[in-house]
Design an enzyme around this catalytic site. Sequence first.
Site, mmCIF file in Angstrom:
data_model
loop_
_atom_site.group_PDB
_atom_site.id
_atom_site.type_symbol
_atom_site.label_atom_id
_atom_site.label_comp_id
_atom_site.label_asym_id
_atom_site.label_seq_id
_atom_site.Cartn_x
_atom_site.Cartn_y
_atom_site.Cartn_z
ATOM 1 N N HIS A 109 0.846 -1.195 0.000
ATOM 2 C CA HIS A 109 0.000 0.000 0.000
ATOM 3 C C HIS A 109 0.877 1.238 0.000
ATOM 4 C CE1 HIS A 109 0.757 -1.123 4.208
ATOM 5 N NE2 HIS A 109 0.743 0.175 4.484
ATOM 6 N N HIS A 111 0.794 5.233 1.114
ATOM 7 C CA HIS A 111 0.105 6.273 1.885
ATOM 8 C C HIS A 111 0.121 7.556 1.052
ATOM 9 C CE1 HIS A 111 0.438 4.234 5.956
ATOM 10 N NE2 HIS A 111 1.359 3.569 5.274
HETATM 11 P P1 5GP Z 1 1.853 0.610 7.376
HETATM 12 O O1 5GP Z 1 2.429 0.920 8.725
HETATM 13 O O2 5GP Z 1 1.702 -0.877 7.154
HETATM 14 O O3 5GP Z 1 2.566 1.302 6.251
HETATM 15 O O4 5GP Z 1 0.429 1.260 7.375
HETATM 16 C C1 5GP Z 1 -0.746 0.585 7.668
HETATM 17 C C2 5GP Z 1 -1.823 1.629 7.795
HETATM 18 O O5 5GP Z 1 -3.072 0.955 7.785
HETATM 19 C C3 5GP Z 1 -1.755 2.439 9.092
HETATM 20 O O6 5GP Z 1 -1.618 3.829 8.789
HETATM 21 C C4 5GP Z 1 -3.077 2.120 9.790
HETATM 22 O O7 5GP Z 1 -3.636 3.237 10.441
HETATM 23 C C5 5GP Z 1 -3.940 1.632 8.643
HETATM 24 N N1 5GP Z 1 -4.950 0.651 9.042
HETATM 25 C C6 5GP Z 1 -4.766 -0.404 9.871
HETATM 26 N N2 5GP Z 1 -5.910 -1.104 9.995
HETATM 27 C C7 5GP Z 1 -6.827 -0.484 9.214
HETATM 28 C C8 5GP Z 1 -8.216 -0.748 8.928
HETATM 29 O O8 5GP Z 1 -8.827 -1.695 9.404
HETATM 30 N N3 5GP Z 1 -8.836 0.127 8.078
HETATM 31 C C9 5GP Z 1 -8.183 1.184 7.524
HETATM 32 N N4 5GP Z 1 -8.907 1.956 6.716
HETATM 33 N N5 5GP Z 1 -6.890 1.466 7.776
HETATM 34 C C10 5GP Z 1 -6.218 0.633 8.605
#
Ligand code: 5GP
Length: 123
Positions: A109, A111
């Site tokens: 993903h 951001h």
């Molecule tokens: P990472 O740290 O893996 O780059 O980012 C994961 C992101 O997913 C985090 O910013 C977190 O807030 C978001 N996230 C985690 N669980 C969920 C969810 O159930 N729904 C949504 N919409 N975002 C989520």
Amino acid sequence: MDMNDCLFCKIAADKIPSRKVYEDEIFCAFHDIKPAAPIHMLVIPRRHIATLSDCAPEDAPLLGKMILLIAQLAAQLGIAYRGGNTNDTGFRMVINTGPGGGQEVYHLHAHLLGGKRPWSRMG
Ligand code: 5GP
Ligand code: ZN
């Protein structure tokens, strides 16, 4: 990781609710549940790829389209960078990769972050 256990596969398939802002056959984009900035979206490919490190040369078109989609969404959200004297000051795209990169969800993903600073994290 079993794709049936993947949070973002479930979000892509609407098995878990999310606030979607964009969908097509290849990607979807939705609001981050814990926004770090006034505008914080996540853009994912529907296909399960765990991390950017798992991408192969044949994924180049997918990754290119994903980055262009980020720019398109940023424009729709009014945060594209246009230069000059406008409020469209730009945005940040982040792809956290692996534990060292702070990745928490192991489905690729990007951001999309923007809006008035300060931001609470990723700033
Ligand atoms: P990472 O740290 O893996 O780059 O980012 C994961 C992101 O997913 C985090 O910013 C977190 O807030 C978001 N996230 C985690 N669980 C969920 C969810 O159930 N729904 C949504 N919409 N975002 C989520
Ligand atoms: Zn997945």
